[in-house]
Design a protein around this motif. Sequence first.
Motif, PDB file in Angstrom:
ATOM      1  N   THR A  96       0.843  -1.197   0.000  1.00 37.42           N
ATOM      2  CA  THR A  96       0.000   0.000   0.000  1.00 37.42           C
ATOM      3  C   THR A  96       0.875   1.242   0.000  1.00 37.42           C
ATOM      4  OG1 THR A  96      -0.128   0.047   2.427  1.00 37.42           O
ATOM      5  CG2 THR A  96      -1.891  -1.123   1.243  1.00 37.42           C
ATOM      6  N   ILE A  97       0.359   2.283  -0.607  1.00 39.98           N
ATOM      7  CA  ILE A  97       1.010   3.590  -0.574  1.00 39.98           C
ATOM      8  C   ILE A  97      -0.044   4.613  -0.162  1.00 39.98           C
ATOM      9  CG2 ILE A  97       2.222   5.373  -1.864  1.00 39.98           C
ATOM     10  CD1 ILE A  97       3.179   3.202  -3.784  1.00 39.98           C
ATOM     11  N   ASP A  98       0.197   5.298   0.938  1.00 40.99           N
ATOM     12  CA  ASP A  98      -0.685   6.356   1.408  1.00 40.99           C
ATOM     13  C   ASP A  98       0.085   7.667   1.440  1.00 40.99           C
ATOM     14  OD1 ASP A  98      -3.323   5.029   2.398  1.00 40.99           O
ATOM     15  OD2 ASP A  98      -1.730   3.746   3.194  1.00 40.99           O
ATOM     16  N   SER A  99      -0.524   8.708   0.922  1.00 35.78           N
ATOM     17  CA  SER A  99       0.156   9.996   0.891  1.00 35.78           C
ATOM     18  C   SER A  99      -0.810  11.121   1.221  1.00 35.78           C
ATOM     19  CB  SER A  99       0.781  10.247  -0.489  1.00 35.78           C
ATOM     20  OG  SER A  99      -0.234  10.302  -1.477  1.00 35.78           O
ATOM     21  N   SER A 100      -0.262  12.193   1.756  1.00 34.96           N
ATOM     22  CA  SER A 100      -1.060  13.391   2.017  1.00 34.96           C
ATOM     23  C   SER A 100      -0.176  14.611   1.854  1.00 34.96           C
ATOM     24  CB  SER A 100      -1.664  13.358   3.429  1.00 34.96           C
ATOM     25  OG  SER A 100      -0.655  13.418   4.413  1.00 34.96           O
ATOM     26  N   GLN A 101      -0.776  15.685   1.417  1.00 34.11           N
ATOM     27  CA  GLN A 101      -0.022  16.917   1.210  1.00 34.11           C
ATOM     28  C   GLN A 101      -0.917  18.112   1.504  1.00 34.11           C
ATOM     29  OE1 GLN A 101       1.234  18.091  -2.840  1.00 34.11           O
ATOM     30  NE2 GLN A 101       3.274  18.380  -1.994  1.00 34.11           N
ATOM     31  N   LEU A 102      -0.325  19.127   2.120  1.00 36.39           N
ATOM     32  CA  LEU A 102      -0.969  20.411   2.346  1.00 36.39           C
ATOM     33  C   LEU A 102      -0.158  21.475   1.621  1.00 36.39           C
ATOM     34  CD1 LEU A 102      -1.726  20.166   6.173  1.00 36.39           C
ATOM     35  CD2 LEU A 102      -3.453  20.427   4.386  1.00 36.39           C
TER      36      LEU A 102
ATOM     37  N   GLU B 250       3.410  13.964   3.607  1.00 36.93           N
ATOM     38  CA  GLU B 250       3.639  12.693   4.284  1.00 36.93           C
ATOM     39  C   GLU B 250       3.444  11.567   3.285  1.00 36.93           C
ATOM     40  OE1 GLU B 250       1.316  12.117   7.760  1.00 36.93           O
ATOM     41  OE2 GLU B 250       1.741  14.100   8.597  1.00 36.93           O
ATOM     42  N   LEU B 251       4.255  10.515   3.422  1.00 39.65           N
ATOM     43  CA  LEU B 251       4.141   9.355   2.542  1.00 39.65           C
ATOM     44  C   LEU B 251       4.411   8.093   3.349  1.00 39.65           C
ATOM     45  CD1 LEU B 251       3.858   8.293  -0.427  1.00 39.65           C
ATOM     46  CD2 LEU B 251       6.348   8.417  -0.555  1.00 39.65           C
ATOM     47  N   ARG B 252       3.560   7.078   3.161  1.00 40.61           N
ATOM     48  CA  ARG B 252       3.781   5.773   3.790  1.00 40.61           C
ATOM     49  C   ARG B 252       3.750   4.725   2.692  1.00 40.61           C
ATOM     50  NH1 ARG B 252       2.712   2.940   8.687  1.00 40.61           N
ATOM     51  NH2 ARG B 252       3.968   1.041   8.539  1.00 40.61           N
ATOM     52  N   ASP B 253       4.866   4.039   2.490  1.00 43.75           N
ATOM     53  CA  ASP B 253       5.006   3.042   1.425  1.00 43.75           C
ATOM     54  C   ASP B 253       5.424   1.718   2.052  1.00 43.75           C
ATOM     55  OD1 ASP B 253       5.639   1.461  -0.733  1.00 43.75           O
ATOM     56  OD2 ASP B 253       7.195   2.777  -1.532  1.00 43.75           O
ATOM     57  N   VAL B 254       4.503   0.744   2.034  1.00 44.40           N
ATOM     58  CA  VAL B 254       4.782  -0.599   2.542  1.00 44.40           C
ATOM     59  C   VAL B 254       4.665  -1.561   1.369  1.00 44.40           C
ATOM     60  CG1 VAL B 254       4.142  -2.388   4.179  1.00 44.40           C
ATOM     61  CG2 VAL B 254       3.826   0.018   4.790  1.00 44.40           C
ATOM     62  N   SER B 255       5.783  -2.153   0.940  1.00 43.84           N
ATOM     63  CA  SER B 255       5.788  -2.996  -0.249  1.00 43.84           C
ATOM     64  C   SER B 255       6.598  -4.260  -0.023  1.00 43.84           C
ATOM     65  CB  SER B 255       6.364  -2.238  -1.455  1.00 43.84           C
ATOM     66  OG  SER B 255       5.584  -1.092  -1.753  1.00 43.84           O
ATOM     67  N   ALA B 256       6.091  -5.372  -0.568  1.00 45.96           N
ATOM     68  CA  ALA B 256       6.785  -6.666  -0.507  1.00 45.96           C
ATOM     69  C   ALA B 256       6.924  -7.209  -1.921  1.00 45.96           C
ATOM     70  CB  ALA B 256       6.011  -7.649   0.366  1.00 45.96           C
ATOM     71  N   PHE B 257       8.126  -7.697  -2.253  1.00 42.84           N
ATOM     72  CA  PHE B 257       8.431  -8.176  -3.594  1.00 42.84           C
ATOM     73  C   PHE B 257       8.704  -9.686  -3.569  1.00 42.84           C
ATOM     74  CE2 PHE B 257       9.542  -3.730  -3.390  1.00 42.84           C
ATOM     75  CZ  PHE B 257       9.072  -3.208  -4.578  1.00 42.84           C
ATOM     76  N   THR B 258       8.122 -10.392  -4.547  1.00 45.60           N
ATOM     77  CA  THR B 258       8.304 -11.837  -4.661  1.00 45.60           C
ATOM     78  C   THR B 258       8.740 -12.159  -6.093  1.00 45.60           C
ATOM     79  OG1 THR B 258       6.527 -12.177  -3.060  1.00 45.60           O
ATOM     80  CG2 THR B 258       7.195 -14.086  -4.371  1.00 45.60           C
ATOM     81  N   PRO B 259       9.815 -12.949  -6.303  1.00 46.91           N
ATOM     82  CA  PRO B 259      10.597 -13.640  -5.259  1.00 46.91           C
ATOM     83  C   PRO B 259      11.567 -12.696  -4.570  1.00 46.91           C
ATOM     84  CG  PRO B 259      11.542 -14.052  -7.406  1.00 46.91           C
ATOM     85  CD  PRO B 259      10.293 -13.275  -7.654  1.00 46.91           C
ATOM     86  N   GLN B 260      12.147 -13.206  -3.497  1.00 45.87           N
ATOM     87  CA  GLN B 260      13.120 -12.445  -2.721  1.00 45.87           C
ATOM     88  C   GLN B 260      14.299 -13.347  -2.375  1.00 45.87           C
ATOM     89  OE1 GLN B 260      14.507  -9.305  -1.982  1.00 45.87           O
ATOM     90  NE2 GLN B 260      12.322  -8.879  -1.763  1.00 45.87           N
ATOM     91  N   PRO B 261      15.508 -13.079  -2.856  1.00 40.39           N
ATOM     92  CA  PRO B 261      15.890 -11.920  -3.682  1.00 40.39           C
ATOM     93  C   PRO B 261      15.434 -12.068  -5.131  1.00 40.39           C
ATOM     94  CG  PRO B 261      17.762 -13.355  -3.397  1.00 40.39           C
ATOM     95  CD  PRO B 261      16.659 -13.940  -2.541  1.00 40.39           C
ATOM     96  N   ASN B 262      15.562 -10.994  -5.895  1.00 39.49           N
ATOM     97  CA  ASN B 262      15.155 -11.012  -7.297  1.00 39.49           C
ATOM     98  C   ASN B 262      16.195 -10.310  -8.160  1.00 39.49           C
ATOM     99  OD1 ASN B 262      14.252  -8.016  -7.437  1.00 39.49           O
ATOM    100  ND2 ASN B 262      13.106  -8.838  -5.683  1.00 39.49           N
ATOM    101  N   ASP B 263      16.102 -10.527  -9.475  1.00 39.55           N
ATOM    102  CA  ASP B 263      17.096  -9.988 -10.405  1.00 39.55           C
ATOM    103  C   ASP B 263      17.094  -8.470 -10.477  1.00 39.55           C
ATOM    104  OD1 ASP B 263      17.765 -12.576 -10.964  1.00 39.55           O
ATOM    105  OD2 ASP B 263      16.768 -12.660 -12.917  1.00 39.55           O
ATOM    106  N   PHE B 264      15.999  -7.834 -10.067  1.00 38.25           N
ATOM    107  CA  PHE B 264      15.932  -6.378 -10.117  1.00 38.25           C
ATOM    108  C   PHE B 264      16.542  -5.725  -8.888  1.00 38.25           C
ATOM    109  CE2 PHE B 264      11.801  -7.274 -12.541  1.00 38.25           C
ATOM    110  CZ  PHE B 264      12.480  -7.378 -13.752  1.00 38.25           C
ATOM    111  N   GLY B 265      16.775  -6.501  -7.850  1.00 40.24           N
ATOM    112  CA  GLY B 265      17.296  -5.930  -6.609  1.00 40.24           C
ATOM    113  C   GLY B 265      16.238  -5.238  -5.777  1.00 40.24           C
ATOM    114  N   PHE B 266      14.945  -5.474  -6.070  1.00 41.48           N
ATOM    115  CA  PHE B 266      13.871  -4.884  -5.268  1.00 41.48           C
ATOM    116  C   PHE B 266      13.847  -5.548  -3.893  1.00 41.48           C
ATOM    117  CE2 PHE B 266      11.378  -4.237  -9.448  1.00 41.48           C
ATOM    118  CZ  PHE B 266      12.043  -3.050  -9.689  1.00 41.48           C
ATOM    119  N   GLU B 267      13.813  -4.731  -2.848  1.00 39.15           N
ATOM    120  CA  GLU B 267      13.771  -5.246  -1.484  1.00 39.15           C
ATOM    121  C   GLU B 267      12.478  -4.811  -0.795  1.00 39.15           C
ATOM    122  OE1 GLU B 267      17.227  -3.834   0.519  1.00 39.15           O
ATOM    123  OE2 GLU B 267      18.611  -5.148  -0.584  1.00 39.15           O
TER     124      GLU B 267
END
Length: 325
Positions: free
Chosen positions: A82-88, A202-219
């Motif tokens: 999920t990605i949640d963001s807010s800005q004023l 404000e920004l909240r980014d919670v992300s999970a990548f499968t497979p782990q590890p992967n060729d792109f280096g996404f963690e």
Amino acid sequence: MKLSKLYTTLCVFATLAVVSGCGGGGGGGNNADNENNGDISQIPDDFDLMEQPGTWRMSAVSHTNLNNDITFGDVTVNVQGTIDSSQLLVKSWNPNGSEIIESSCWAAAPENVMDNSFDDDQLDGGYDDLGFSDCVSETMDYIRVTDSHYRIEYSCDNFFSYTLEFIKLYDQTEFNFGNLLFTSLLHEDLNATAGVCGTLTELRDVSAFTPQPNDFGFEDHDKDPKSFSVMGPYNGNRISINFEFFSDIQVGSYTVVDIPKLSDEVHVHLSSVTFGGTPDDPGFSHAESGVVNVTSIGTYSVTGTFEILTRDSDSMSGSFSFNIE
């Protein structure tokens, strides 16, 4: 009022929201004839937001659900999260016939927004460019709450939604929300008590990548960065200073670094035509060391001081204060 008059305002927020239709792209159009999309609510006649001159505070809140495959060649990685963001922020506009003079709270000069500057369907689409599918069902509602309060609500399936809230602060099209002053070794000093404004993000980014590890280096990650910026008139143009923090911003002292990784670190970058570029597309300068002191922070306000050394060996020290309530 044509939808294109809202384009610039929406794009400011959509950039923050990570996934947007700003700039067009491969997604569907913003009309009911597109077989991939549901109906988009028409703008009601009384939604005359940008026909009113004045200065407005805009709050922008979004939520994005991620569950997508990212494929390059023979490699596929799934991302969920999920990605949640807010800005004023504050914006002002002054309608003049078929054009609007719009000013945003950053270093770029005010711009003319013409009725025919953008196609209406640019507001939608672009998801394919980011590996996301088009909306099957989407809604956009334009709500005039009062003469000085407007709201836009958008939803795309269970994927992406945002709400834009506009509160009119005053009739004048000018920014007078605080002070910005500094001394500079290489450039002009500044002591601005008018034309100053600020933003909080404000920004909240919670992300999970499968497979782990992967060729792109996404963690997998759980990021919660916060930032604020202050803008003022400078050298016949403008300057904005952005302060980016690793997490919550509290009263205290922060060490300037390139990439904040600790709660007491901050990244500082400045934007102004003084550093290159043009008034419409100003250049940047980055701080490589220094200290930022936040002396107060509220829902709509920040005050503090800074002493920084930039990458081009400029020594700057100053203070800032803004309140956009």
